[in-house]
Design a protein around this motif. Structure first.
Motif, PDB file in Angstrom:
ATOM      1  N   CYS A 197      -3.408   3.421  -1.965  1.00 38.62           N
ATOM      2  CA  CYS A 197      -3.648   2.588  -3.144  1.00 38.62           C
ATOM      3  C   CYS A 197      -2.706   1.392  -3.139  1.00 38.62           C
ATOM      4  CB  CYS A 197      -3.394   3.379  -4.425  1.00 38.62           C
ATOM      5  SG  CYS A 197      -4.586   4.684  -4.746  1.00 38.62           S
ATOM      6  N   THR A 208      -0.612   0.749  -8.896  1.00 37.62           N
ATOM      7  CA  THR A 208      -1.938   0.823  -9.528  1.00 37.62           C
ATOM      8  C   THR A 208      -2.618   2.112  -9.082  1.00 37.62           C
ATOM      9  OG1 THR A 208      -3.316  -0.161  -7.774  1.00 37.62           O
ATOM     10  CG2 THR A 208      -2.113  -1.695  -9.216  1.00 37.62           C
ATOM     11  N   ARG A 209      -3.785   2.346  -9.634  1.00 42.33           N
ATOM     12  CA  ARG A 209      -4.635   3.451  -9.193  1.00 42.33           C
ATOM     13  C   ARG A 209      -5.826   2.909  -8.405  1.00 42.33           C
ATOM     14  NH1 ARG A 209      -3.597   8.227 -11.224  1.00 42.33           N
ATOM     15  NH2 ARG A 209      -5.751   8.934 -11.087  1.00 42.33           N
ATOM     16  N   ILE A 210      -5.724   1.671  -7.965  1.00 42.74           N
ATOM     17  CA  ILE A 210      -6.806   1.020  -7.224  1.00 42.74           C
ATOM     18  C   ILE A 210      -6.633   1.331  -5.744  1.00 42.74           C
ATOM     19  CG2 ILE A 210      -7.898  -1.173  -6.640  1.00 42.74           C
ATOM     20  CD1 ILE A 210      -6.834  -2.209  -9.383  1.00 42.74           C
ATOM     21  N   ALA A 211      -7.614   2.048  -5.199  1.00 44.29           N
ATOM     22  CA  ALA A 211      -7.548   2.480  -3.803  1.00 44.29           C
ATOM     23  C   ALA A 211      -8.018   1.378  -2.859  1.00 44.29           C
ATOM     24  CB  ALA A 211      -8.410   3.728  -3.606  1.00 44.29           C
ATOM     25  N   LYS A 213      -4.972   9.103  -1.743  1.00 40.59           N
ATOM     26  CA  LYS A 213      -5.632   7.999  -1.042  1.00 40.59           C
ATOM     27  C   LYS A 213      -4.711   6.787  -1.042  1.00 40.59           C
ATOM     28  CE  LYS A 213     -10.343   9.307  -2.101  1.00 40.59           C
ATOM     29  NZ  LYS A 213     -11.565   8.969  -2.815  1.00 40.59           N
ATOM     30  N   ILE A 262       0.855  -1.188   0.000  1.00 43.98           N
ATOM     31  CA  ILE A 262       0.000   0.000   0.000  1.00 43.98           C
ATOM     32  C   ILE A 262       0.889   1.234   0.000  1.00 43.98           C
ATOM     33  CG2 ILE A 262      -1.828   1.258   1.228  1.00 43.98           C
ATOM     34  CD1 ILE A 262      -2.767  -1.533   0.453  1.00 43.98           C
ATOM     35  N   ASP A 264     -11.647   1.306  -2.670  1.00 40.16           N
ATOM     36  CA  ASP A 264     -12.324   0.579  -3.747  1.00 40.16           C
ATOM     37  C   ASP A 264     -12.473  -0.891  -3.366  1.00 40.16           C
ATOM     38  OD1 ASP A 264     -12.284   2.905  -5.351  1.00 40.16           O
ATOM     39  OD2 ASP A 264     -10.367   2.343  -6.259  1.00 40.16           O
ATOM     40  N   ARG A 319      -4.811   9.435  -7.198  1.00 40.70           N
ATOM     41  CA  ARG A 319      -6.077   9.384  -6.455  1.00 40.70           C
ATOM     42  C   ARG A 319      -6.084  10.336  -5.261  1.00 40.70           C
ATOM     43  NH1 ARG A 319      -9.298   4.617  -7.371  1.00 40.70           N
ATOM     44  NH2 ARG A 319     -10.807   5.774  -6.145  1.00 40.70           N
ATOM     45  N   ALA A 371      -5.123  -4.776   1.680  1.00 43.16           N
ATOM     46  CA  ALA A 371      -6.137  -3.729   1.869  1.00 43.16           C
ATOM     47  C   ALA A 371      -6.912  -3.967   3.161  1.00 43.16           C
ATOM     48  CB  ALA A 371      -7.087  -3.684   0.670  1.00 43.16           C
TER      49      ALA A 371
END
Length: 76
Positions: free
Chosen positions: A20, A24-27, A18, A8, A30, A15, A59
């Protein structure tokens, strides 16, 4: 599994800072939202092939750590 700190990251350019999944751009938000809405790990991984099971676990670990470190102020 690597510790969540290795998976992380926060970057103000991605973003809006936040947390992530690194690279990646995956938070984290999400992933938590998808799980809360009933998506299985397999469904998430099929929809987002750049993620791994360890990313999902990271996450969750991140969220658990944040919750553990949240201080609640109670006024009398």
């Amino acid at each position: 599994m690597k510790s969540w700190q290795e998976r992380i990251s926060m970057d103000t350019e991605i973003r809006f800072g936040k947390p992530c999944i690194t690279g990646t751009r995956i938070a984290v938000l999400d992933i938590l939202g998808w799980l809360a809405n009933g998506m299985s790990y397999e469904e998430i991984l099929a929809d987002f092939p750049s993620l791994t099971r360890e990313d999902i676990l990271a996450a969750l670990a991140f969220a658990a750590n944040r919750e553990e470190n949240t201080k609640i102020l109670v006024s009398a």
